[in-house]
Design a protein around this motif. Structure first.
Motif, PDB file in Angstrom:
ATOM      1  N   GLY A  56      46.253  48.567  57.654  1.00 13.51           N
ATOM      2  CA  GLY A  56      46.509  48.325  56.239  1.00 13.51           C
ATOM      3  C   GLY A  56      45.670  47.214  55.655  1.00 13.51           C
ATOM      4  O   GLY A  56      44.426  47.262  55.674  1.00 13.51           O
TER       5      GLY A  56
ATOM      6  N   SER B 224      43.413  54.244  48.480  1.00  6.62           N
ATOM      7  CA  SER B 224      44.055  55.492  48.909  1.00  6.62           C
ATOM      8  C   SER B 224      43.814  56.596  47.888  1.00  6.62           C
ATOM      9  O   SER B 224      43.503  57.744  48.239  1.00  6.62           O
ATOM     10  CB  SER B 224      45.566  55.281  49.096  1.00  6.62           C
ATOM     11  N   ASP B 225      43.970  56.259  46.604  1.00  6.03           N
ATOM     12  CA  ASP B 225      43.764  57.250  45.555  1.00  6.03           C
ATOM     13  C   ASP B 225      42.313  57.721  45.527  1.00  6.03           C
ATOM     14  O   ASP B 225      42.041  58.910  45.307  1.00  6.03           O
ATOM     15  CB  ASP B 225      44.157  56.663  44.199  1.00  6.03           C
TER      16      ASP B 225
ATOM     17  N   MET C 120      43.726  59.981  50.459  1.00  4.98           N
ATOM     18  CA  MET C 120      44.539  59.918  51.675  1.00  4.98           C
ATOM     19  C   MET C 120      45.481  58.728  51.570  1.00  4.98           C
ATOM     20  O   MET C 120      45.181  57.742  50.888  1.00  4.98           O
ATOM     21  CB  MET C 120      43.667  59.787  52.920  1.00  4.98           C
ATOM     22  N   LYS C 121      46.629  58.852  52.193  1.00  2.00           N
ATOM     23  CA  LYS C 121      47.633  57.801  52.084  1.00  2.00           C
ATOM     24  C   LYS C 121      47.342  56.689  53.094  1.00  2.00           C
ATOM     25  O   LYS C 121      47.266  56.925  54.297  1.00  2.00           O
ATOM     26  CB  LYS C 121      49.023  58.384  52.324  1.00  2.00           C
ATOM     27  N   ILE C 122      47.139  55.458  52.593  1.00  2.00           N
ATOM     28  CA  ILE C 122      46.902  54.292  53.447  1.00  2.00           C
ATOM     29  C   ILE C 122      47.979  53.274  53.157  1.00  2.00           C
ATOM     30  O   ILE C 122      48.078  52.766  52.033  1.00  2.00           O
ATOM     31  CB  ILE C 122      45.516  53.672  53.196  1.00  2.00           C
ATOM     32  N   THR C 123      48.825  53.012  54.138  1.00  2.00           N
ATOM     33  CA  THR C 123      49.896  52.037  53.991  1.00  2.00           C
ATOM     34  C   THR C 123      49.567  50.799  54.826  1.00  2.00           C
ATOM     35  O   THR C 123      48.526  50.722  55.491  1.00  2.00           O
ATOM     36  CB  THR C 123      51.241  52.631  54.453  1.00  2.00           C
TER      37      THR C 123
ATOM     38  N   THR D  69      49.079  51.796  58.452  1.00  2.00           N
ATOM     39  CA  THR D  69      48.053  52.787  58.811  1.00  2.00           C
ATOM     40  C   THR D  69      46.950  52.135  59.653  1.00  2.00           C
ATOM     41  O   THR D  69      46.416  51.083  59.282  1.00  2.00           O
ATOM     42  CB  THR D  69      47.431  53.403  57.556  1.00  2.00           C
TER      43      THR D  69
ATOM     44  N   LEU E 298      44.743  48.340  48.121  1.00  2.00           N
ATOM     45  CA  LEU E 298      44.920  49.369  49.145  1.00  2.00           C
ATOM     46  C   LEU E 298      45.351  50.690  48.513  1.00  2.00           C
ATOM     47  O   LEU E 298      44.891  51.773  48.913  1.00  2.00           O
ATOM     48  CB  LEU E 298      45.968  48.895  50.164  1.00  2.00           C
ATOM     49  N   GLN E 299      46.212  50.621  47.495  1.00  2.00           N
ATOM     50  CA  GLN E 299      46.653  51.832  46.795  1.00  2.00           C
ATOM     51  C   GLN E 299      45.482  52.470  46.057  1.00  2.00           C
ATOM     52  O   GLN E 299      45.327  53.701  46.068  1.00  2.00           O
ATOM     53  CB  GLN E 299      47.777  51.470  45.815  1.00  2.00           C
TER      54      GLN E 299
END
Length: 707
Positions: A621, A646-647, A651-654, A657, A642-643
């Protein structure tokens, strides 16, 4: 001057010698005493080229005067060290070569002992009229150097016992070898010092005279036929010098032919000598017995005064003539005419004696007769049909026996000097403790990755730099090695193998200590198997480092120069290992050095051992912003970034991740060529390669002959 034969009437700590304990034939042959050996040398001439001193006036003068002289050039001149030297020596007698410093004494001894290259020495040296092959001379002779080259922490008895293990054959029982050593200790008058260590500057040991006799003993343990000694009394007081020469007289009377150089013998030593040759600037100014000195100088017009030491008078007169305008030319010419007159006067008796002396005694038969009397106890055979070369083996023992004895001696030396290993172990443990506390329990973060890379680079440099203590080991043993191998005490290959094996126990202990200290404290990955591989690669690093330094010690003659080369070489190896600059970033014209760096392979191996785990994550993350300017922004801002990322990527990055695994780190470091096990094998192979180079350096660099 009458002197008792101490071999029959022992005094003090000396006891009689019984050579028959090593008889290789029936005892009936021992009682017959003959004089089968005559070493003759005729017209020996030896010259070398020396560099001229370069000054402008002298250069201009030489260009106009001396350029046409044979052997002369603008930058060098020819210096004659031996000029037409002739004479003979017989077994049972001592031939002494005398003269001032620089007269050619040591050069003549080297010429007779075949320590001058064939093409450089003119004239002939024969034994019983037959030219001696170099291989044969090595086996039937011994050469005692002027310096006492001995291991300081071995006792007198141990030193001689190791010499016996090298020079006496495997077929001879251990008890008989011990009997030979004990007999030799008595012969050398060393009974009271048998259990005393040799000693050096830092350890109290035997006296100078005892040390010299031990040095002689190591070379005559196999009872050689020919014994050459370069100034055996140098540096000794008169009593010690007399005892050394008395020992040599007993050796000669046992059937050996003894030839030695001596600077200025005392009156008592003069009574032990049988033949003498006085040299002056490479020429013979007197050749004969000590008893003939008064008549010779009386005929020359310089009678020796009563109560005057004959040799001192002779040497003083020679020095006076050397600085006179005519030099010693008149004395050289007089010696030739004096010898001719003496020879013609006694021609018939000498001829009759020579005929009796050589009757039926060729070189082969003379060697066989000596072996029958117990001489040359190195696995010799008395087969009369054998050639002289085949009668005595080149080496007394097989390869594995030599290797075992060398290994035993090396381990014993190491045990007697534990402080050397203790200092090395202390350095490794202190370094390991500092690293363990500095990098205590590293986390799996981007900073932890960088810290691991720095740790491994320092670990590799530590293992290599702590191997530099191996440099002085061979440099200290070099001349002992050269003395022992010059006359085939053992093979060079045996020495290299035993040297390698004797280093392994210490390397294993050091590797285990360092690995245990650092692996668990730092929190490295892999569990027990990971620790085992870490230990193996540390051991391999110590092995290749020790081998590299050992190879350099065989090439570099001086410790200071060796340390400079070792430190510089290891610095270059570390520079091109891939730590400071990745392989992909190294310029093409330097990439070859990257693959030659011995640090590259263990460094890549420990990185793979640590990071080659696809399930272990090192960047999760928001940690992706670490080690960048965004690291200082608030966590809320990092989450929004980070959001956004991801956009953008779809892909979803938390925060949990995994963005970088160990494999990704290996890819970033350019470690994709070899597996960790292949890196281990390559590291071990480098060690063997340097050991082979060490062996080659011994073959090429340990010649005992003058050019």
């Amino acid at each position: 001057m009458e002197l008792d034969d101490l071999s029959h009437k022992p005094t003090g700590d000396e006891t009689p010698v019984h050579h028959q304990i090593l008889d290789l034939s029936d005892a009936s042959s021992v009682g017959t005493r003959s004089l089968p050996f005559v070493l003759s040398f005729n017209n020996l001439t030896y010259s070398v080229k020396v560099r001229r001193k370069m000054t402008l006036p002298s250069v201009l003068r030489r260009r106009s005067t001396s350029l046409g002289a044979p052997g002369e050039s603008l930058f060098s001149r020819t210096k004659t060290l031996l000029n037409d030297i002739s004479g003979e020596a017989r077994d049972g007698e001592i031939l002494a070569v005398l003269g001032a410093s620089g007269s050619g004494k040591s050069t003549l001894i080297d010429a007779l002992a075949n320590r001058i290259a064939k093409g450089s020495l003119k004239g002939s040296v024969t034994l019983n009229g037959e030219v001696l092959e170099s291989s044969m001379l090595k086996v039937i002779s011994a050469y005692v150097m002027q310096d006492d080259l001995l291991f300081p922490m071995l006792t007198v008895e141990e030193t001689l016992m190791f010499a016996a293990e090298f020079r006496l054959p495997r077929t001879l029982s251990k008890s008989k070898k011990k009997m030979r050593v004990q007999a030799l200790i008595d012969q050398l008058g060393l009974r009271n010092a048998a259990k005393t260590v040799i000693g050096d500057e830092g350890h109290r040991g035997v006296s100078g005279g005892e040390r010299r006799r031990v040095s002689i003993g190591t070379d005559i343990i196999h009872d050689p036929i020919l014994l050459f000694l370069d100034e055996p009394t140098s540096g000794l007081d008169s009593t010690s010098a007399f005892m050394v020469v008395k020992v040599l007289q007993r050796i000669a009377q046992s059937g050996s032919l003894v030839i030695m150089s001596i600077h200025q013998p005392s009156y008592r030593i003069l009574g032990l000598l049988d033949r003498m040759i006085f040299l002056s600037r490479g020429q013979t100014v007197y050749s004969g017995s000590p008893m003939s000195l008064p008549s010779f100088f009386a005929d020359f017009g310089h009678p020796i005064p009563e109560k005057e030491n004959r040799t001192e008078f002779a040497l003083d007169l020679i020095r006076e003539l050397e600085v006179s305008p005519g030099g010693t030319k008149s004395m050289v010419e007089f010696n030739k005419s004096w010898l001719n007159k003496k020879q013609s006067r006694n021609n018939s008796s000498i001829q009759h004696e020579t005929e009796q002396h050589h009757q039926g005694l060729s070189l082969k038969e003379a060697i066989s007769a000596s072996i029958s009397r117990g001489k040359l106890v190195s696995g010799a055979t008395t087969n009369s049909s054998a050639s002289p070369t085949s009668m005595v083996p080149t080496f007394a023992n097989p390869f594995w026996i030599e290797m075992a004895v060398l290994f035993k001696r090396s381990i014993l030396n190491s045990r007697r000097m534990p402080e050397l290993f203790g200092i090395r172990l202390g350095a490794v443990l202190v370094t390991g403790f500092i690293l363990a506390t500095m990098f205590w329990q590293l986390d799996n973060s981007p900073k932890g990755v960088q810290e691991r890379l720095g740790l491994f680079a320092f670990v590799m440099s530590t293992t290599f730099y702590t191997c530099t203590d191996a440099l002085p080991v061979f440099l200290q043993e070099r001349y002992i090695f050269m003395r022992e191998t010059a006359y085939n005490a053992y093979r060079r290959s045996s020495y290299v193998m035993s040297h390698s094996l004797s280093a392994l126990p210490a390397l294993v202990f050091l590797s285990l200590s360092f690995s245990t200290t650092t692996f668990f404290a730092v929190g490295l990955d892999g569990g027990f198997l990971g620790f085992l591989f870490y230990f193996l690669i540390i051991f391999a690093s110590f092995w290749v480092g020790s081998s590299f330094v050992t190879f350099l010690s065989g090439v570099v003659p001086h410790v200071k120069l060796g340390y400079t080369i070792v430190v510089a070489s290891l610095a270059y190896f570390l520079l091109f290992s891939g730590f400071f600059i990745n392989r992909d970033r190294i310029p093409p014209y330097w990439i070859w050095f990257h693959y030659m760096s011995v640090v590259k392979y263990p460094y890549e191996a420990v990185l793979q051992n640590e990071f080659d785990n696809p399930t272990k994550c090192f960047v999760r993350g928001v940690q992706t912003f670490d080690n960048s300017p965004l690291e200082a922004v608030p966590d809320a801002m990092k989450l929004r970034l980070l959001q956004t990322l991801s956009d953008t990527l779809g892909m979803k990055i938390t925060t949990s991740t995994c963005l970088t695994t160990g494999s990704d780190i290996l890819q970033q470091q350019g470690i994709t060529d070899l597996s960790k096990w292949n890196c281990l094998w390559v590291t071990v192979a480098w060690g063997f390669f340097f050991r082979i180079l060490f062996y080659i350096s011994l073959l090429l660099g340990s010649k005992n002959k003058r050019s």
